[in-house]
Design a protein around this motif. Structure first.
Motif, PDB file in Angstrom:
ATOM      1  N   LYS A 335       0.768  -1.227  -0.095  1.00 32.46           N
ATOM      2  CA  LYS A 335       0.058  -0.039   0.046  1.00 32.46           C
ATOM      3  C   LYS A 335       0.929   1.347   0.040  1.00 32.46           C
ATOM      4  N   GLN A 336       1.873   1.200   0.652  1.00 33.77           N
ATOM      5  CA  GLN A 336       3.000   2.353   1.066  1.00 33.77           C
ATOM      6  C   GLN A 336       3.476   2.494  -0.448  1.00 33.77           C
ATOM      7  N   GLU A 337       3.794   1.282  -0.984  1.00 30.21           N
ATOM      8  CA  GLU A 337       4.590   1.338  -2.551  1.00 30.21           C
ATOM      9  C   GLU A 337       3.594   2.164  -3.646  1.00 30.21           C
ATOM     10  N   GLU A 338       2.395   1.794  -3.562  1.00 31.88           N
ATOM     11  CA  GLU A 338       1.322   2.344  -4.240  1.00 31.88           C
ATOM     12  C   GLU A 338       1.504   3.966  -4.172  1.00 31.88           C
ATOM     13  N   LYS A 339       1.526   4.330  -2.944  1.00 29.92           N
ATOM     14  CA  LYS A 339       1.826   5.873  -2.769  1.00 29.92           C
ATOM     15  C   LYS A 339       2.896   6.383  -3.110  1.00 29.92           C
ATOM     16  N   LYS A 340       3.981   5.701  -3.032  1.00 30.65           N
ATOM     17  CA  LYS A 340       5.233   6.121  -3.658  1.00 30.65           C
ATOM     18  C   LYS A 340       5.037   6.351  -5.111  1.00 30.65           C
ATOM     19  N   ILE A 341       4.299   5.324  -5.871  1.00 35.53           N
ATOM     20  CA  ILE A 341       4.037   5.784  -7.317  1.00 35.53           C
ATOM     21  C   ILE A 341       3.275   6.793  -7.603  1.00 35.53           C
ATOM     22  N   ASN A 342       2.234   6.739  -6.641  1.00 38.11           N
ATOM     23  CA  ASN A 342       1.189   7.959  -7.039  1.00 38.11           C
ATOM     24  C   ASN A 342       1.987   9.381  -6.856  1.00 38.11           C
ATOM     25  N   SER A 343       2.928   9.229  -5.920  1.00 36.66           N
ATOM     26  CA  SER A 343       3.757  10.584  -5.766  1.00 36.66           C
ATOM     27  C   SER A 343       4.449  10.914  -7.070  1.00 36.66           C
ATOM     28  N   TYR A 344       5.098   9.893  -7.661  1.00 30.48           N
ATOM     29  CA  TYR A 344       5.777  10.139  -8.885  1.00 30.48           C
ATOM     30  C   TYR A 344       4.653  10.473  -9.945  1.00 30.48           C
ATOM     31  N   ILE A 345       3.824  10.142 -10.156  1.00 26.40           N
ATOM     32  CA  ILE A 345       2.517  10.261 -11.072  1.00 26.40           C
ATOM     33  C   ILE A 345       2.180  11.806 -10.783  1.00 26.40           C
ATOM     34  N   ASP A 346       2.139  12.256  -9.347  1.00 27.91           N
ATOM     35  CA  ASP A 346       1.768  13.851  -9.163  1.00 27.91           C
ATOM     36  C   ASP A 346       2.879  14.479  -9.762  1.00 27.91           C
ATOM     37  N   MET A 347       4.275  14.081  -9.378  1.00 28.28           N
ATOM     38  CA  MET A 347       5.092  14.880  -9.998  1.00 28.28           C
ATOM     39  C   MET A 347       5.162  15.208 -11.501  1.00 28.28           C
ATOM     40  N   TYR A 348       5.092  14.090 -12.303  1.00 28.96           N
ATOM     41  CA  TYR A 348       4.594  14.185 -13.586  1.00 28.96           C
ATOM     42  C   TYR A 348       3.459  15.260 -14.073  1.00 28.96           C
ATOM     43  N   LYS A 349       2.490  15.063 -13.348  1.00 21.68           N
ATOM     44  CA  LYS A 349       1.241  16.057 -13.571  1.00 21.68           C
ATOM     45  C   LYS A 349       1.603  17.496 -13.332  1.00 21.68           C
ATOM     46  N   GLN A 350       2.484  17.604 -12.266  1.00 16.84           N
ATOM     47  CA  GLN A 350       2.685  19.032 -11.798  1.00 16.84           C
ATOM     48  C   GLN A 350       4.114  19.509 -12.539  1.00 16.84           C
ATOM     49  N   GLY A 351       4.849  18.708 -13.179  1.00  9.62           N
ATOM     50  CA  GLY A 351       6.469  19.303 -13.822  1.00  9.62           C
ATOM     51  C   GLY A 351       6.273  19.131 -15.425  1.00  9.62           C
ATOM     52  N   GLY A 352       5.428  18.205 -15.615  1.00 15.52           N
ATOM     53  CA  GLY A 352       5.383  17.924 -17.203  1.00 15.52           C
ATOM     54  C   GLY A 352       6.229  16.498 -17.470  1.00 15.52           C
ATOM     55  N   TRP A 353       7.128  16.177 -16.743  1.00 18.11           N
ATOM     56  CA  TRP A 353       7.982  14.955 -17.112  1.00 18.11           C
ATOM     57  C   TRP A 353       7.824  13.926 -15.664  1.00 18.11           C
ATOM     58  N   MET A 354       8.050  12.705 -16.145  1.00 18.66           N
ATOM     59  CA  MET A 354       8.110  11.440 -15.064  1.00 18.66           C
ATOM     60  C   MET A 354       9.598  11.974 -14.596  1.00 18.66           C
ATOM     61  N   PRO A 355       9.749  11.971 -13.196  1.00 21.00           N
ATOM     62  CA  PRO A 355      11.055  12.368 -12.858  1.00 21.00           C
ATOM     63  C   PRO A 355      12.054  10.838 -13.191  1.00 21.00           C
ATOM     64  N   ALA A 356      13.323  11.408 -12.976  1.00 20.05           N
ATOM     65  CA  ALA A 356      14.128  10.312 -12.868  1.00 20.05           C
ATOM     66  C   ALA A 356      14.630  10.077 -11.594  1.00 20.05           C
ATOM     67  N   PHE A 357      15.453  11.015 -10.981  1.00 20.87           N
ATOM     68  CA  PHE A 357      15.844  10.971  -9.180  1.00 20.87           C
ATOM     69  C   PHE A 357      14.660  12.207  -8.886  1.00 20.87           C
ATOM     70  N   ALA A 358      13.816  11.611  -7.905  1.00 15.94           N
ATOM     71  CA  ALA A 358      12.861  12.457  -7.709  1.00 15.94           C
ATOM     72  C   ALA A 358      13.333  13.065  -6.154  1.00 15.94           C
TER      73      ALA A 358
END
Length: 749
Positions: A335-358
């Motif tokens: 469940k926490q792993e899902e939330k980590k991935i969701n954070s990456y997705i939010d970063m993409y939505k906020q910044g326009g690119w999927m992060p490398a080192f977030a």
């Protein structure tokens, strides 16, 4: 009593006393909890590169603190950073208790350690010169120091910045505030003391450092960090550490760590092996960290404060973490792993690119590949739930519209267009380095090429992962395109030489080329001996390129036997990341970690068993030299945890585990579902490293792998161990774990 009777009685008495002592010692050992085995100083002296740090923090929490020294062999503390903003790279504020007659040397004074105690939740050290004792414990976003100065005279707390822009200042007789900019991120501090400040000195007019004097024998200092505001830092402190009960906060932190360590229980093995195992498990909880501050968080990806009740996880060096650390926590805390991935997705939505080192400070486009794809494809194959459609869009954009070049963010360049047209990233000959095709390729450090070989290899792995997400994301028409790109690794495999090899813009192999001695001209942190084995998504195809399974096995054997070809200091001058050498195999760097398990795919699982036990026993001792390379906040220790348990995930996106050779007689994982998965190694010992036979839940297992679904159902994997290999077990071609471009991961769910 005759002499011989007296002597006999004495011997019997001594024997009884000795037996009692042994029994007491056994009872003491049996009383140890998993947390008691954790020693954060293990690996504290980097063999070639970075040491580990004795971090005090809660699992995956924002605040991380340690005593700043050169390494664990250094006996002086420079200061405590009040937060590790980004693992091993960025820190905020500095703090140090000091005792003595105040003079100008106090601004740079260090404290010499007489003794120290270190655990995940608590650190203590004694000053060799004065006897002063400093203690530290932690909450999620706030920390707590307790200082025993021993008397009322000449007692100080030094508080300042860590090198960024900002200031610290006294708010009143018992509190401070501060701000410091760390790579564009503003970090806020609010702190209180339980005693009045009797005098205050500043180092300079900009208030970069303060020296607060106290007239009491002991002082408590508590503080909180925020990325939003000083008011938020104060609110977090009042919420997490409302009073001055240091022991209660320490006890609370200990209980949280107990819960994490108790998720895996062990039987058998030595105390040293348990110290290595549980310390490694602790290390895997350093990242990612949740920076949501009780209902809101600041994101550097759009430079906005967001209201949210969900965690916002940052600080993931995905090039290192996708291999073992994230797959481990997919098991331990999905469940926490899902939330980590969701954070990456939010970063993409906020910044326009999927992060490398977030990072907390924004995306750091370090290293090579699009390995968020590897991580997310693996998570999806193992049943995790997240916004696959949005994730896919971001990953696809990175792959087709973004630049593949290392250490660079943004849209594709002319060099990337060449990759898309020709199916490989061309390498520059030495005389061609510099600005080519309008792209400055030597941007990050002088004299470097574009790492074209490793980029082609790693992006092939990542594009295969994107293909596995296409159907679930609703873009089945894209799958074939990405599967085709997944095969491009073969374009940099020189079948004549038997190695991955740089190719120029014309499609010609570059000569001369030394497969052993490289900087970063053509590959990343390693040489062709390591990168030969990168296409773990298509091992079937790779072995065919090598001339078949038999020749591939011989090549794999030679990897562990090949000499360096020159003196070690010359080798490390060019290959500083290549540490923990066994032949040309690199134990100290993440791209190698799947390699010992490849014998399972080649009909020789017994060689995997032999290699894994040797590598773990040799390179992961329970002392300051116990990490052979950069640990990278869980990147290496995830491999250790898996390998000591007895299995490892080789191909991200295919939900199966390759079996190795367990360290312990029994290891049991308590799964979040309430099930337990247990590995039993019968007749296990230092010599008995080879599997004779296996059963899974009582049924014969004749192949050297099992599925993630098998693990989630719970049950027991029993391995009969011996000092002699069973070369027939798991040796048939049909017994090999799946790895081919055409493999459908859904087959193994």
């Amino acid at each position: 009593m005759k002499f011989h009777q007296y002597l006999l009685a004495l011997l019997m008495l001594l024997s009884c006393m000795n037996n009692d002592t042994i029994a007491q010692q056994k009872a003491k050992v049996n009383a140890l909890t998993p947390l008691d085995y954790v020693d954060p100083t293990i690996g504290g002296s980097g063999i070639v590169l970075q040491p580990t740090r004795p971090l005090v923090h809660l699992p995956n929490s924002m605040l991380r603190v340690f005593p700043m020294k050169q390494d664990e062999l250094d006996d002086q503390v420079m200061f405590f950073p009040l937060n590790v903003v980004s693992h091993r790279v960025e820190y905020a504020f500095s703090f140090l208790p000091i005792k003595g007659k105040q003079d100008d040397t106090f601004w740079g004074k260090r404290i010499t350690i007489a003794s120290q105690k270190s655990s995940p939740y608590y650190y203590q050290f004694e000053d060799e010169d004065t006897g002063m004792i400093t203690e530290y414990t932690t909450a999620a976003k706030s920390g707590f120091f307790r200082v025993d100065f021993k008397d009322n005279n000449n007692n100080y707390l030094r508080l300042g910045l860590n090198g960024g822009n900002g200031n610290v200042q006294q708010l009143d007789k018992h509190s401070f505030t501060g701000t410091e900019e760390v790579t564009g991120l503003k970090v806020y501090l609010y702190a209180e003391t339980d005693q009045d400040i009797t005098d205050l000195k500043v180092q300079d007019k900009n208030n970069h450092r303060l020296l607060a004097r106290f007239s009491t024998a002991s002082v408590k200092f508590k503080y909180a960090i925020s990325y939003i505001s000083i008011a938020q830092a104060k609110a977090s402190l009042q919420r997490e550490i409302p009073g001055w009960d240091f022991v209660a906060i320490k006890k609370q932190a200990k209980a949280i760590w107990d819960g994490k360590m108790n998720q895996i229980t062990l039987k058998g093995g030595t105390n040293a092996q348990k110290r290595t195992f549980y310390t490694s498990l602790y290390r895997t909880y350093e990242r990612m960290v949740d920076i949501n501050e009780y209902g809101q968080y600041y994101s550097m990806y759009d430079k906005q404060v967001h209201k949210s009740t969900e965690p916002f996880f940052v600080d993931n060096w995905i090039w290192d973490m996708y291999i073992a650390a994230e797959p481990l926590h997919t098991i331990l805390n999905p469940k926490q792993e899902e939330k980590k991935i969701n954070s990456y997705i939010d970063m993409y939505k906020q910044g326009g690119w999927m992060p490398a080192f977030a990072l907390a400070t924004g995306d750091w486009p370090a290293m090579t590949g699009n390995h968020a794809a590897s991580w997310m494809a693996d998570a999806l194959a193992k049943g995790l739930k997240f916004d696959v459609k949005t994730a896919y869009k971001g990953l696809k954009k990175n792959s087709l519209e973004g630049t593949l070049l290392p250490w660079r963010n943004g849209p594709a360049t002319a060099i990337d267009s060449f990759y898309n047209a020709h199916g490989y990233l061309y390498s520059s000959r030495p005389e061609e380095r510099g600005s080519k095709d309008g792209v400055e390729m030597d941007k990050w450090w002088e004299g470097r090429g574009n790492e074209g070989v490793s980029i082609t290899l790693e992006w092939s792995v990542c594009d295969w992962s994107i293909a596995q997400l296409a159907n679930a994301a609703g873009y089945p028409q894209d799958k074939e395109k990405f599967l085709k790109r997944a095969g491009w690794y073969s374009n940099v495999y020189n079948t004549k030489e038997g190695f991955v090899w740089p190719k120029d813009k014309k499609g010609d192999w570059i000569y001369p080329y030394n497969t052993k001695l490289l900087g970063r001209e053509y590959v990343t942190e390693n040489n062709s001996y390591t990168y030969n084995w990168t296409p773990r998504h298509d091992l079937k195809g790779l072995f065919e390129l090598m001339g078949g399974r038999q020749k591939a096995e011989a090549k794999l054997d030679q990897l562990f036997r090949e000499d360096l070809s020159l003196s070690k200091f010359h080798f490390w001058l060019n290959q500083p990341d290549a540490s923990g050498m066994v032949g040309q195999f690199v134990m100290g760097n993440e791209p190698s970690y799947h390699i010992p398990y490849l014998y399972n795919y080649l009909g020789a699982p017994w060689k995997t068993q032999k290699r894994i036990r040797m590598l773990i026993d040799t390179w992961y001792a329970d002392n300051v030299f116990g990490i052979p390379g950069d640990e990278d906040g869980g990147g290496t220790t995830g491999f250790v945890v898996f390998s000591m348990l007895g299995f490892f995930p080789v191909t991200p996106g295919i939900p199966v585990y390759s079996i190795g050779s367990p360290t312990f007689n029994e290891a049991s994982i308590k799964l979040p579902s309430g099930n337990a998965f247990t590995v039993k190694a019968v007749n296990n010992s230092k010599a008995n490293v080879f599997i004779q036979s296996a059963t899974l839940n009582g049924k014969p297992l004749n192949k050297p792998w099992f599925t993630h679904s098998d693990l989630l159902k719970g049950g027991t994997l029993v391995l009969q161990m011996s000092s002699k290999p069973n070369k027939a077990w798991g040796a048939k071609a049909a017994d090999a774990p799946p790895s081919a471009i055409a493999v459908d991961p859904l087959t193994y769910k």
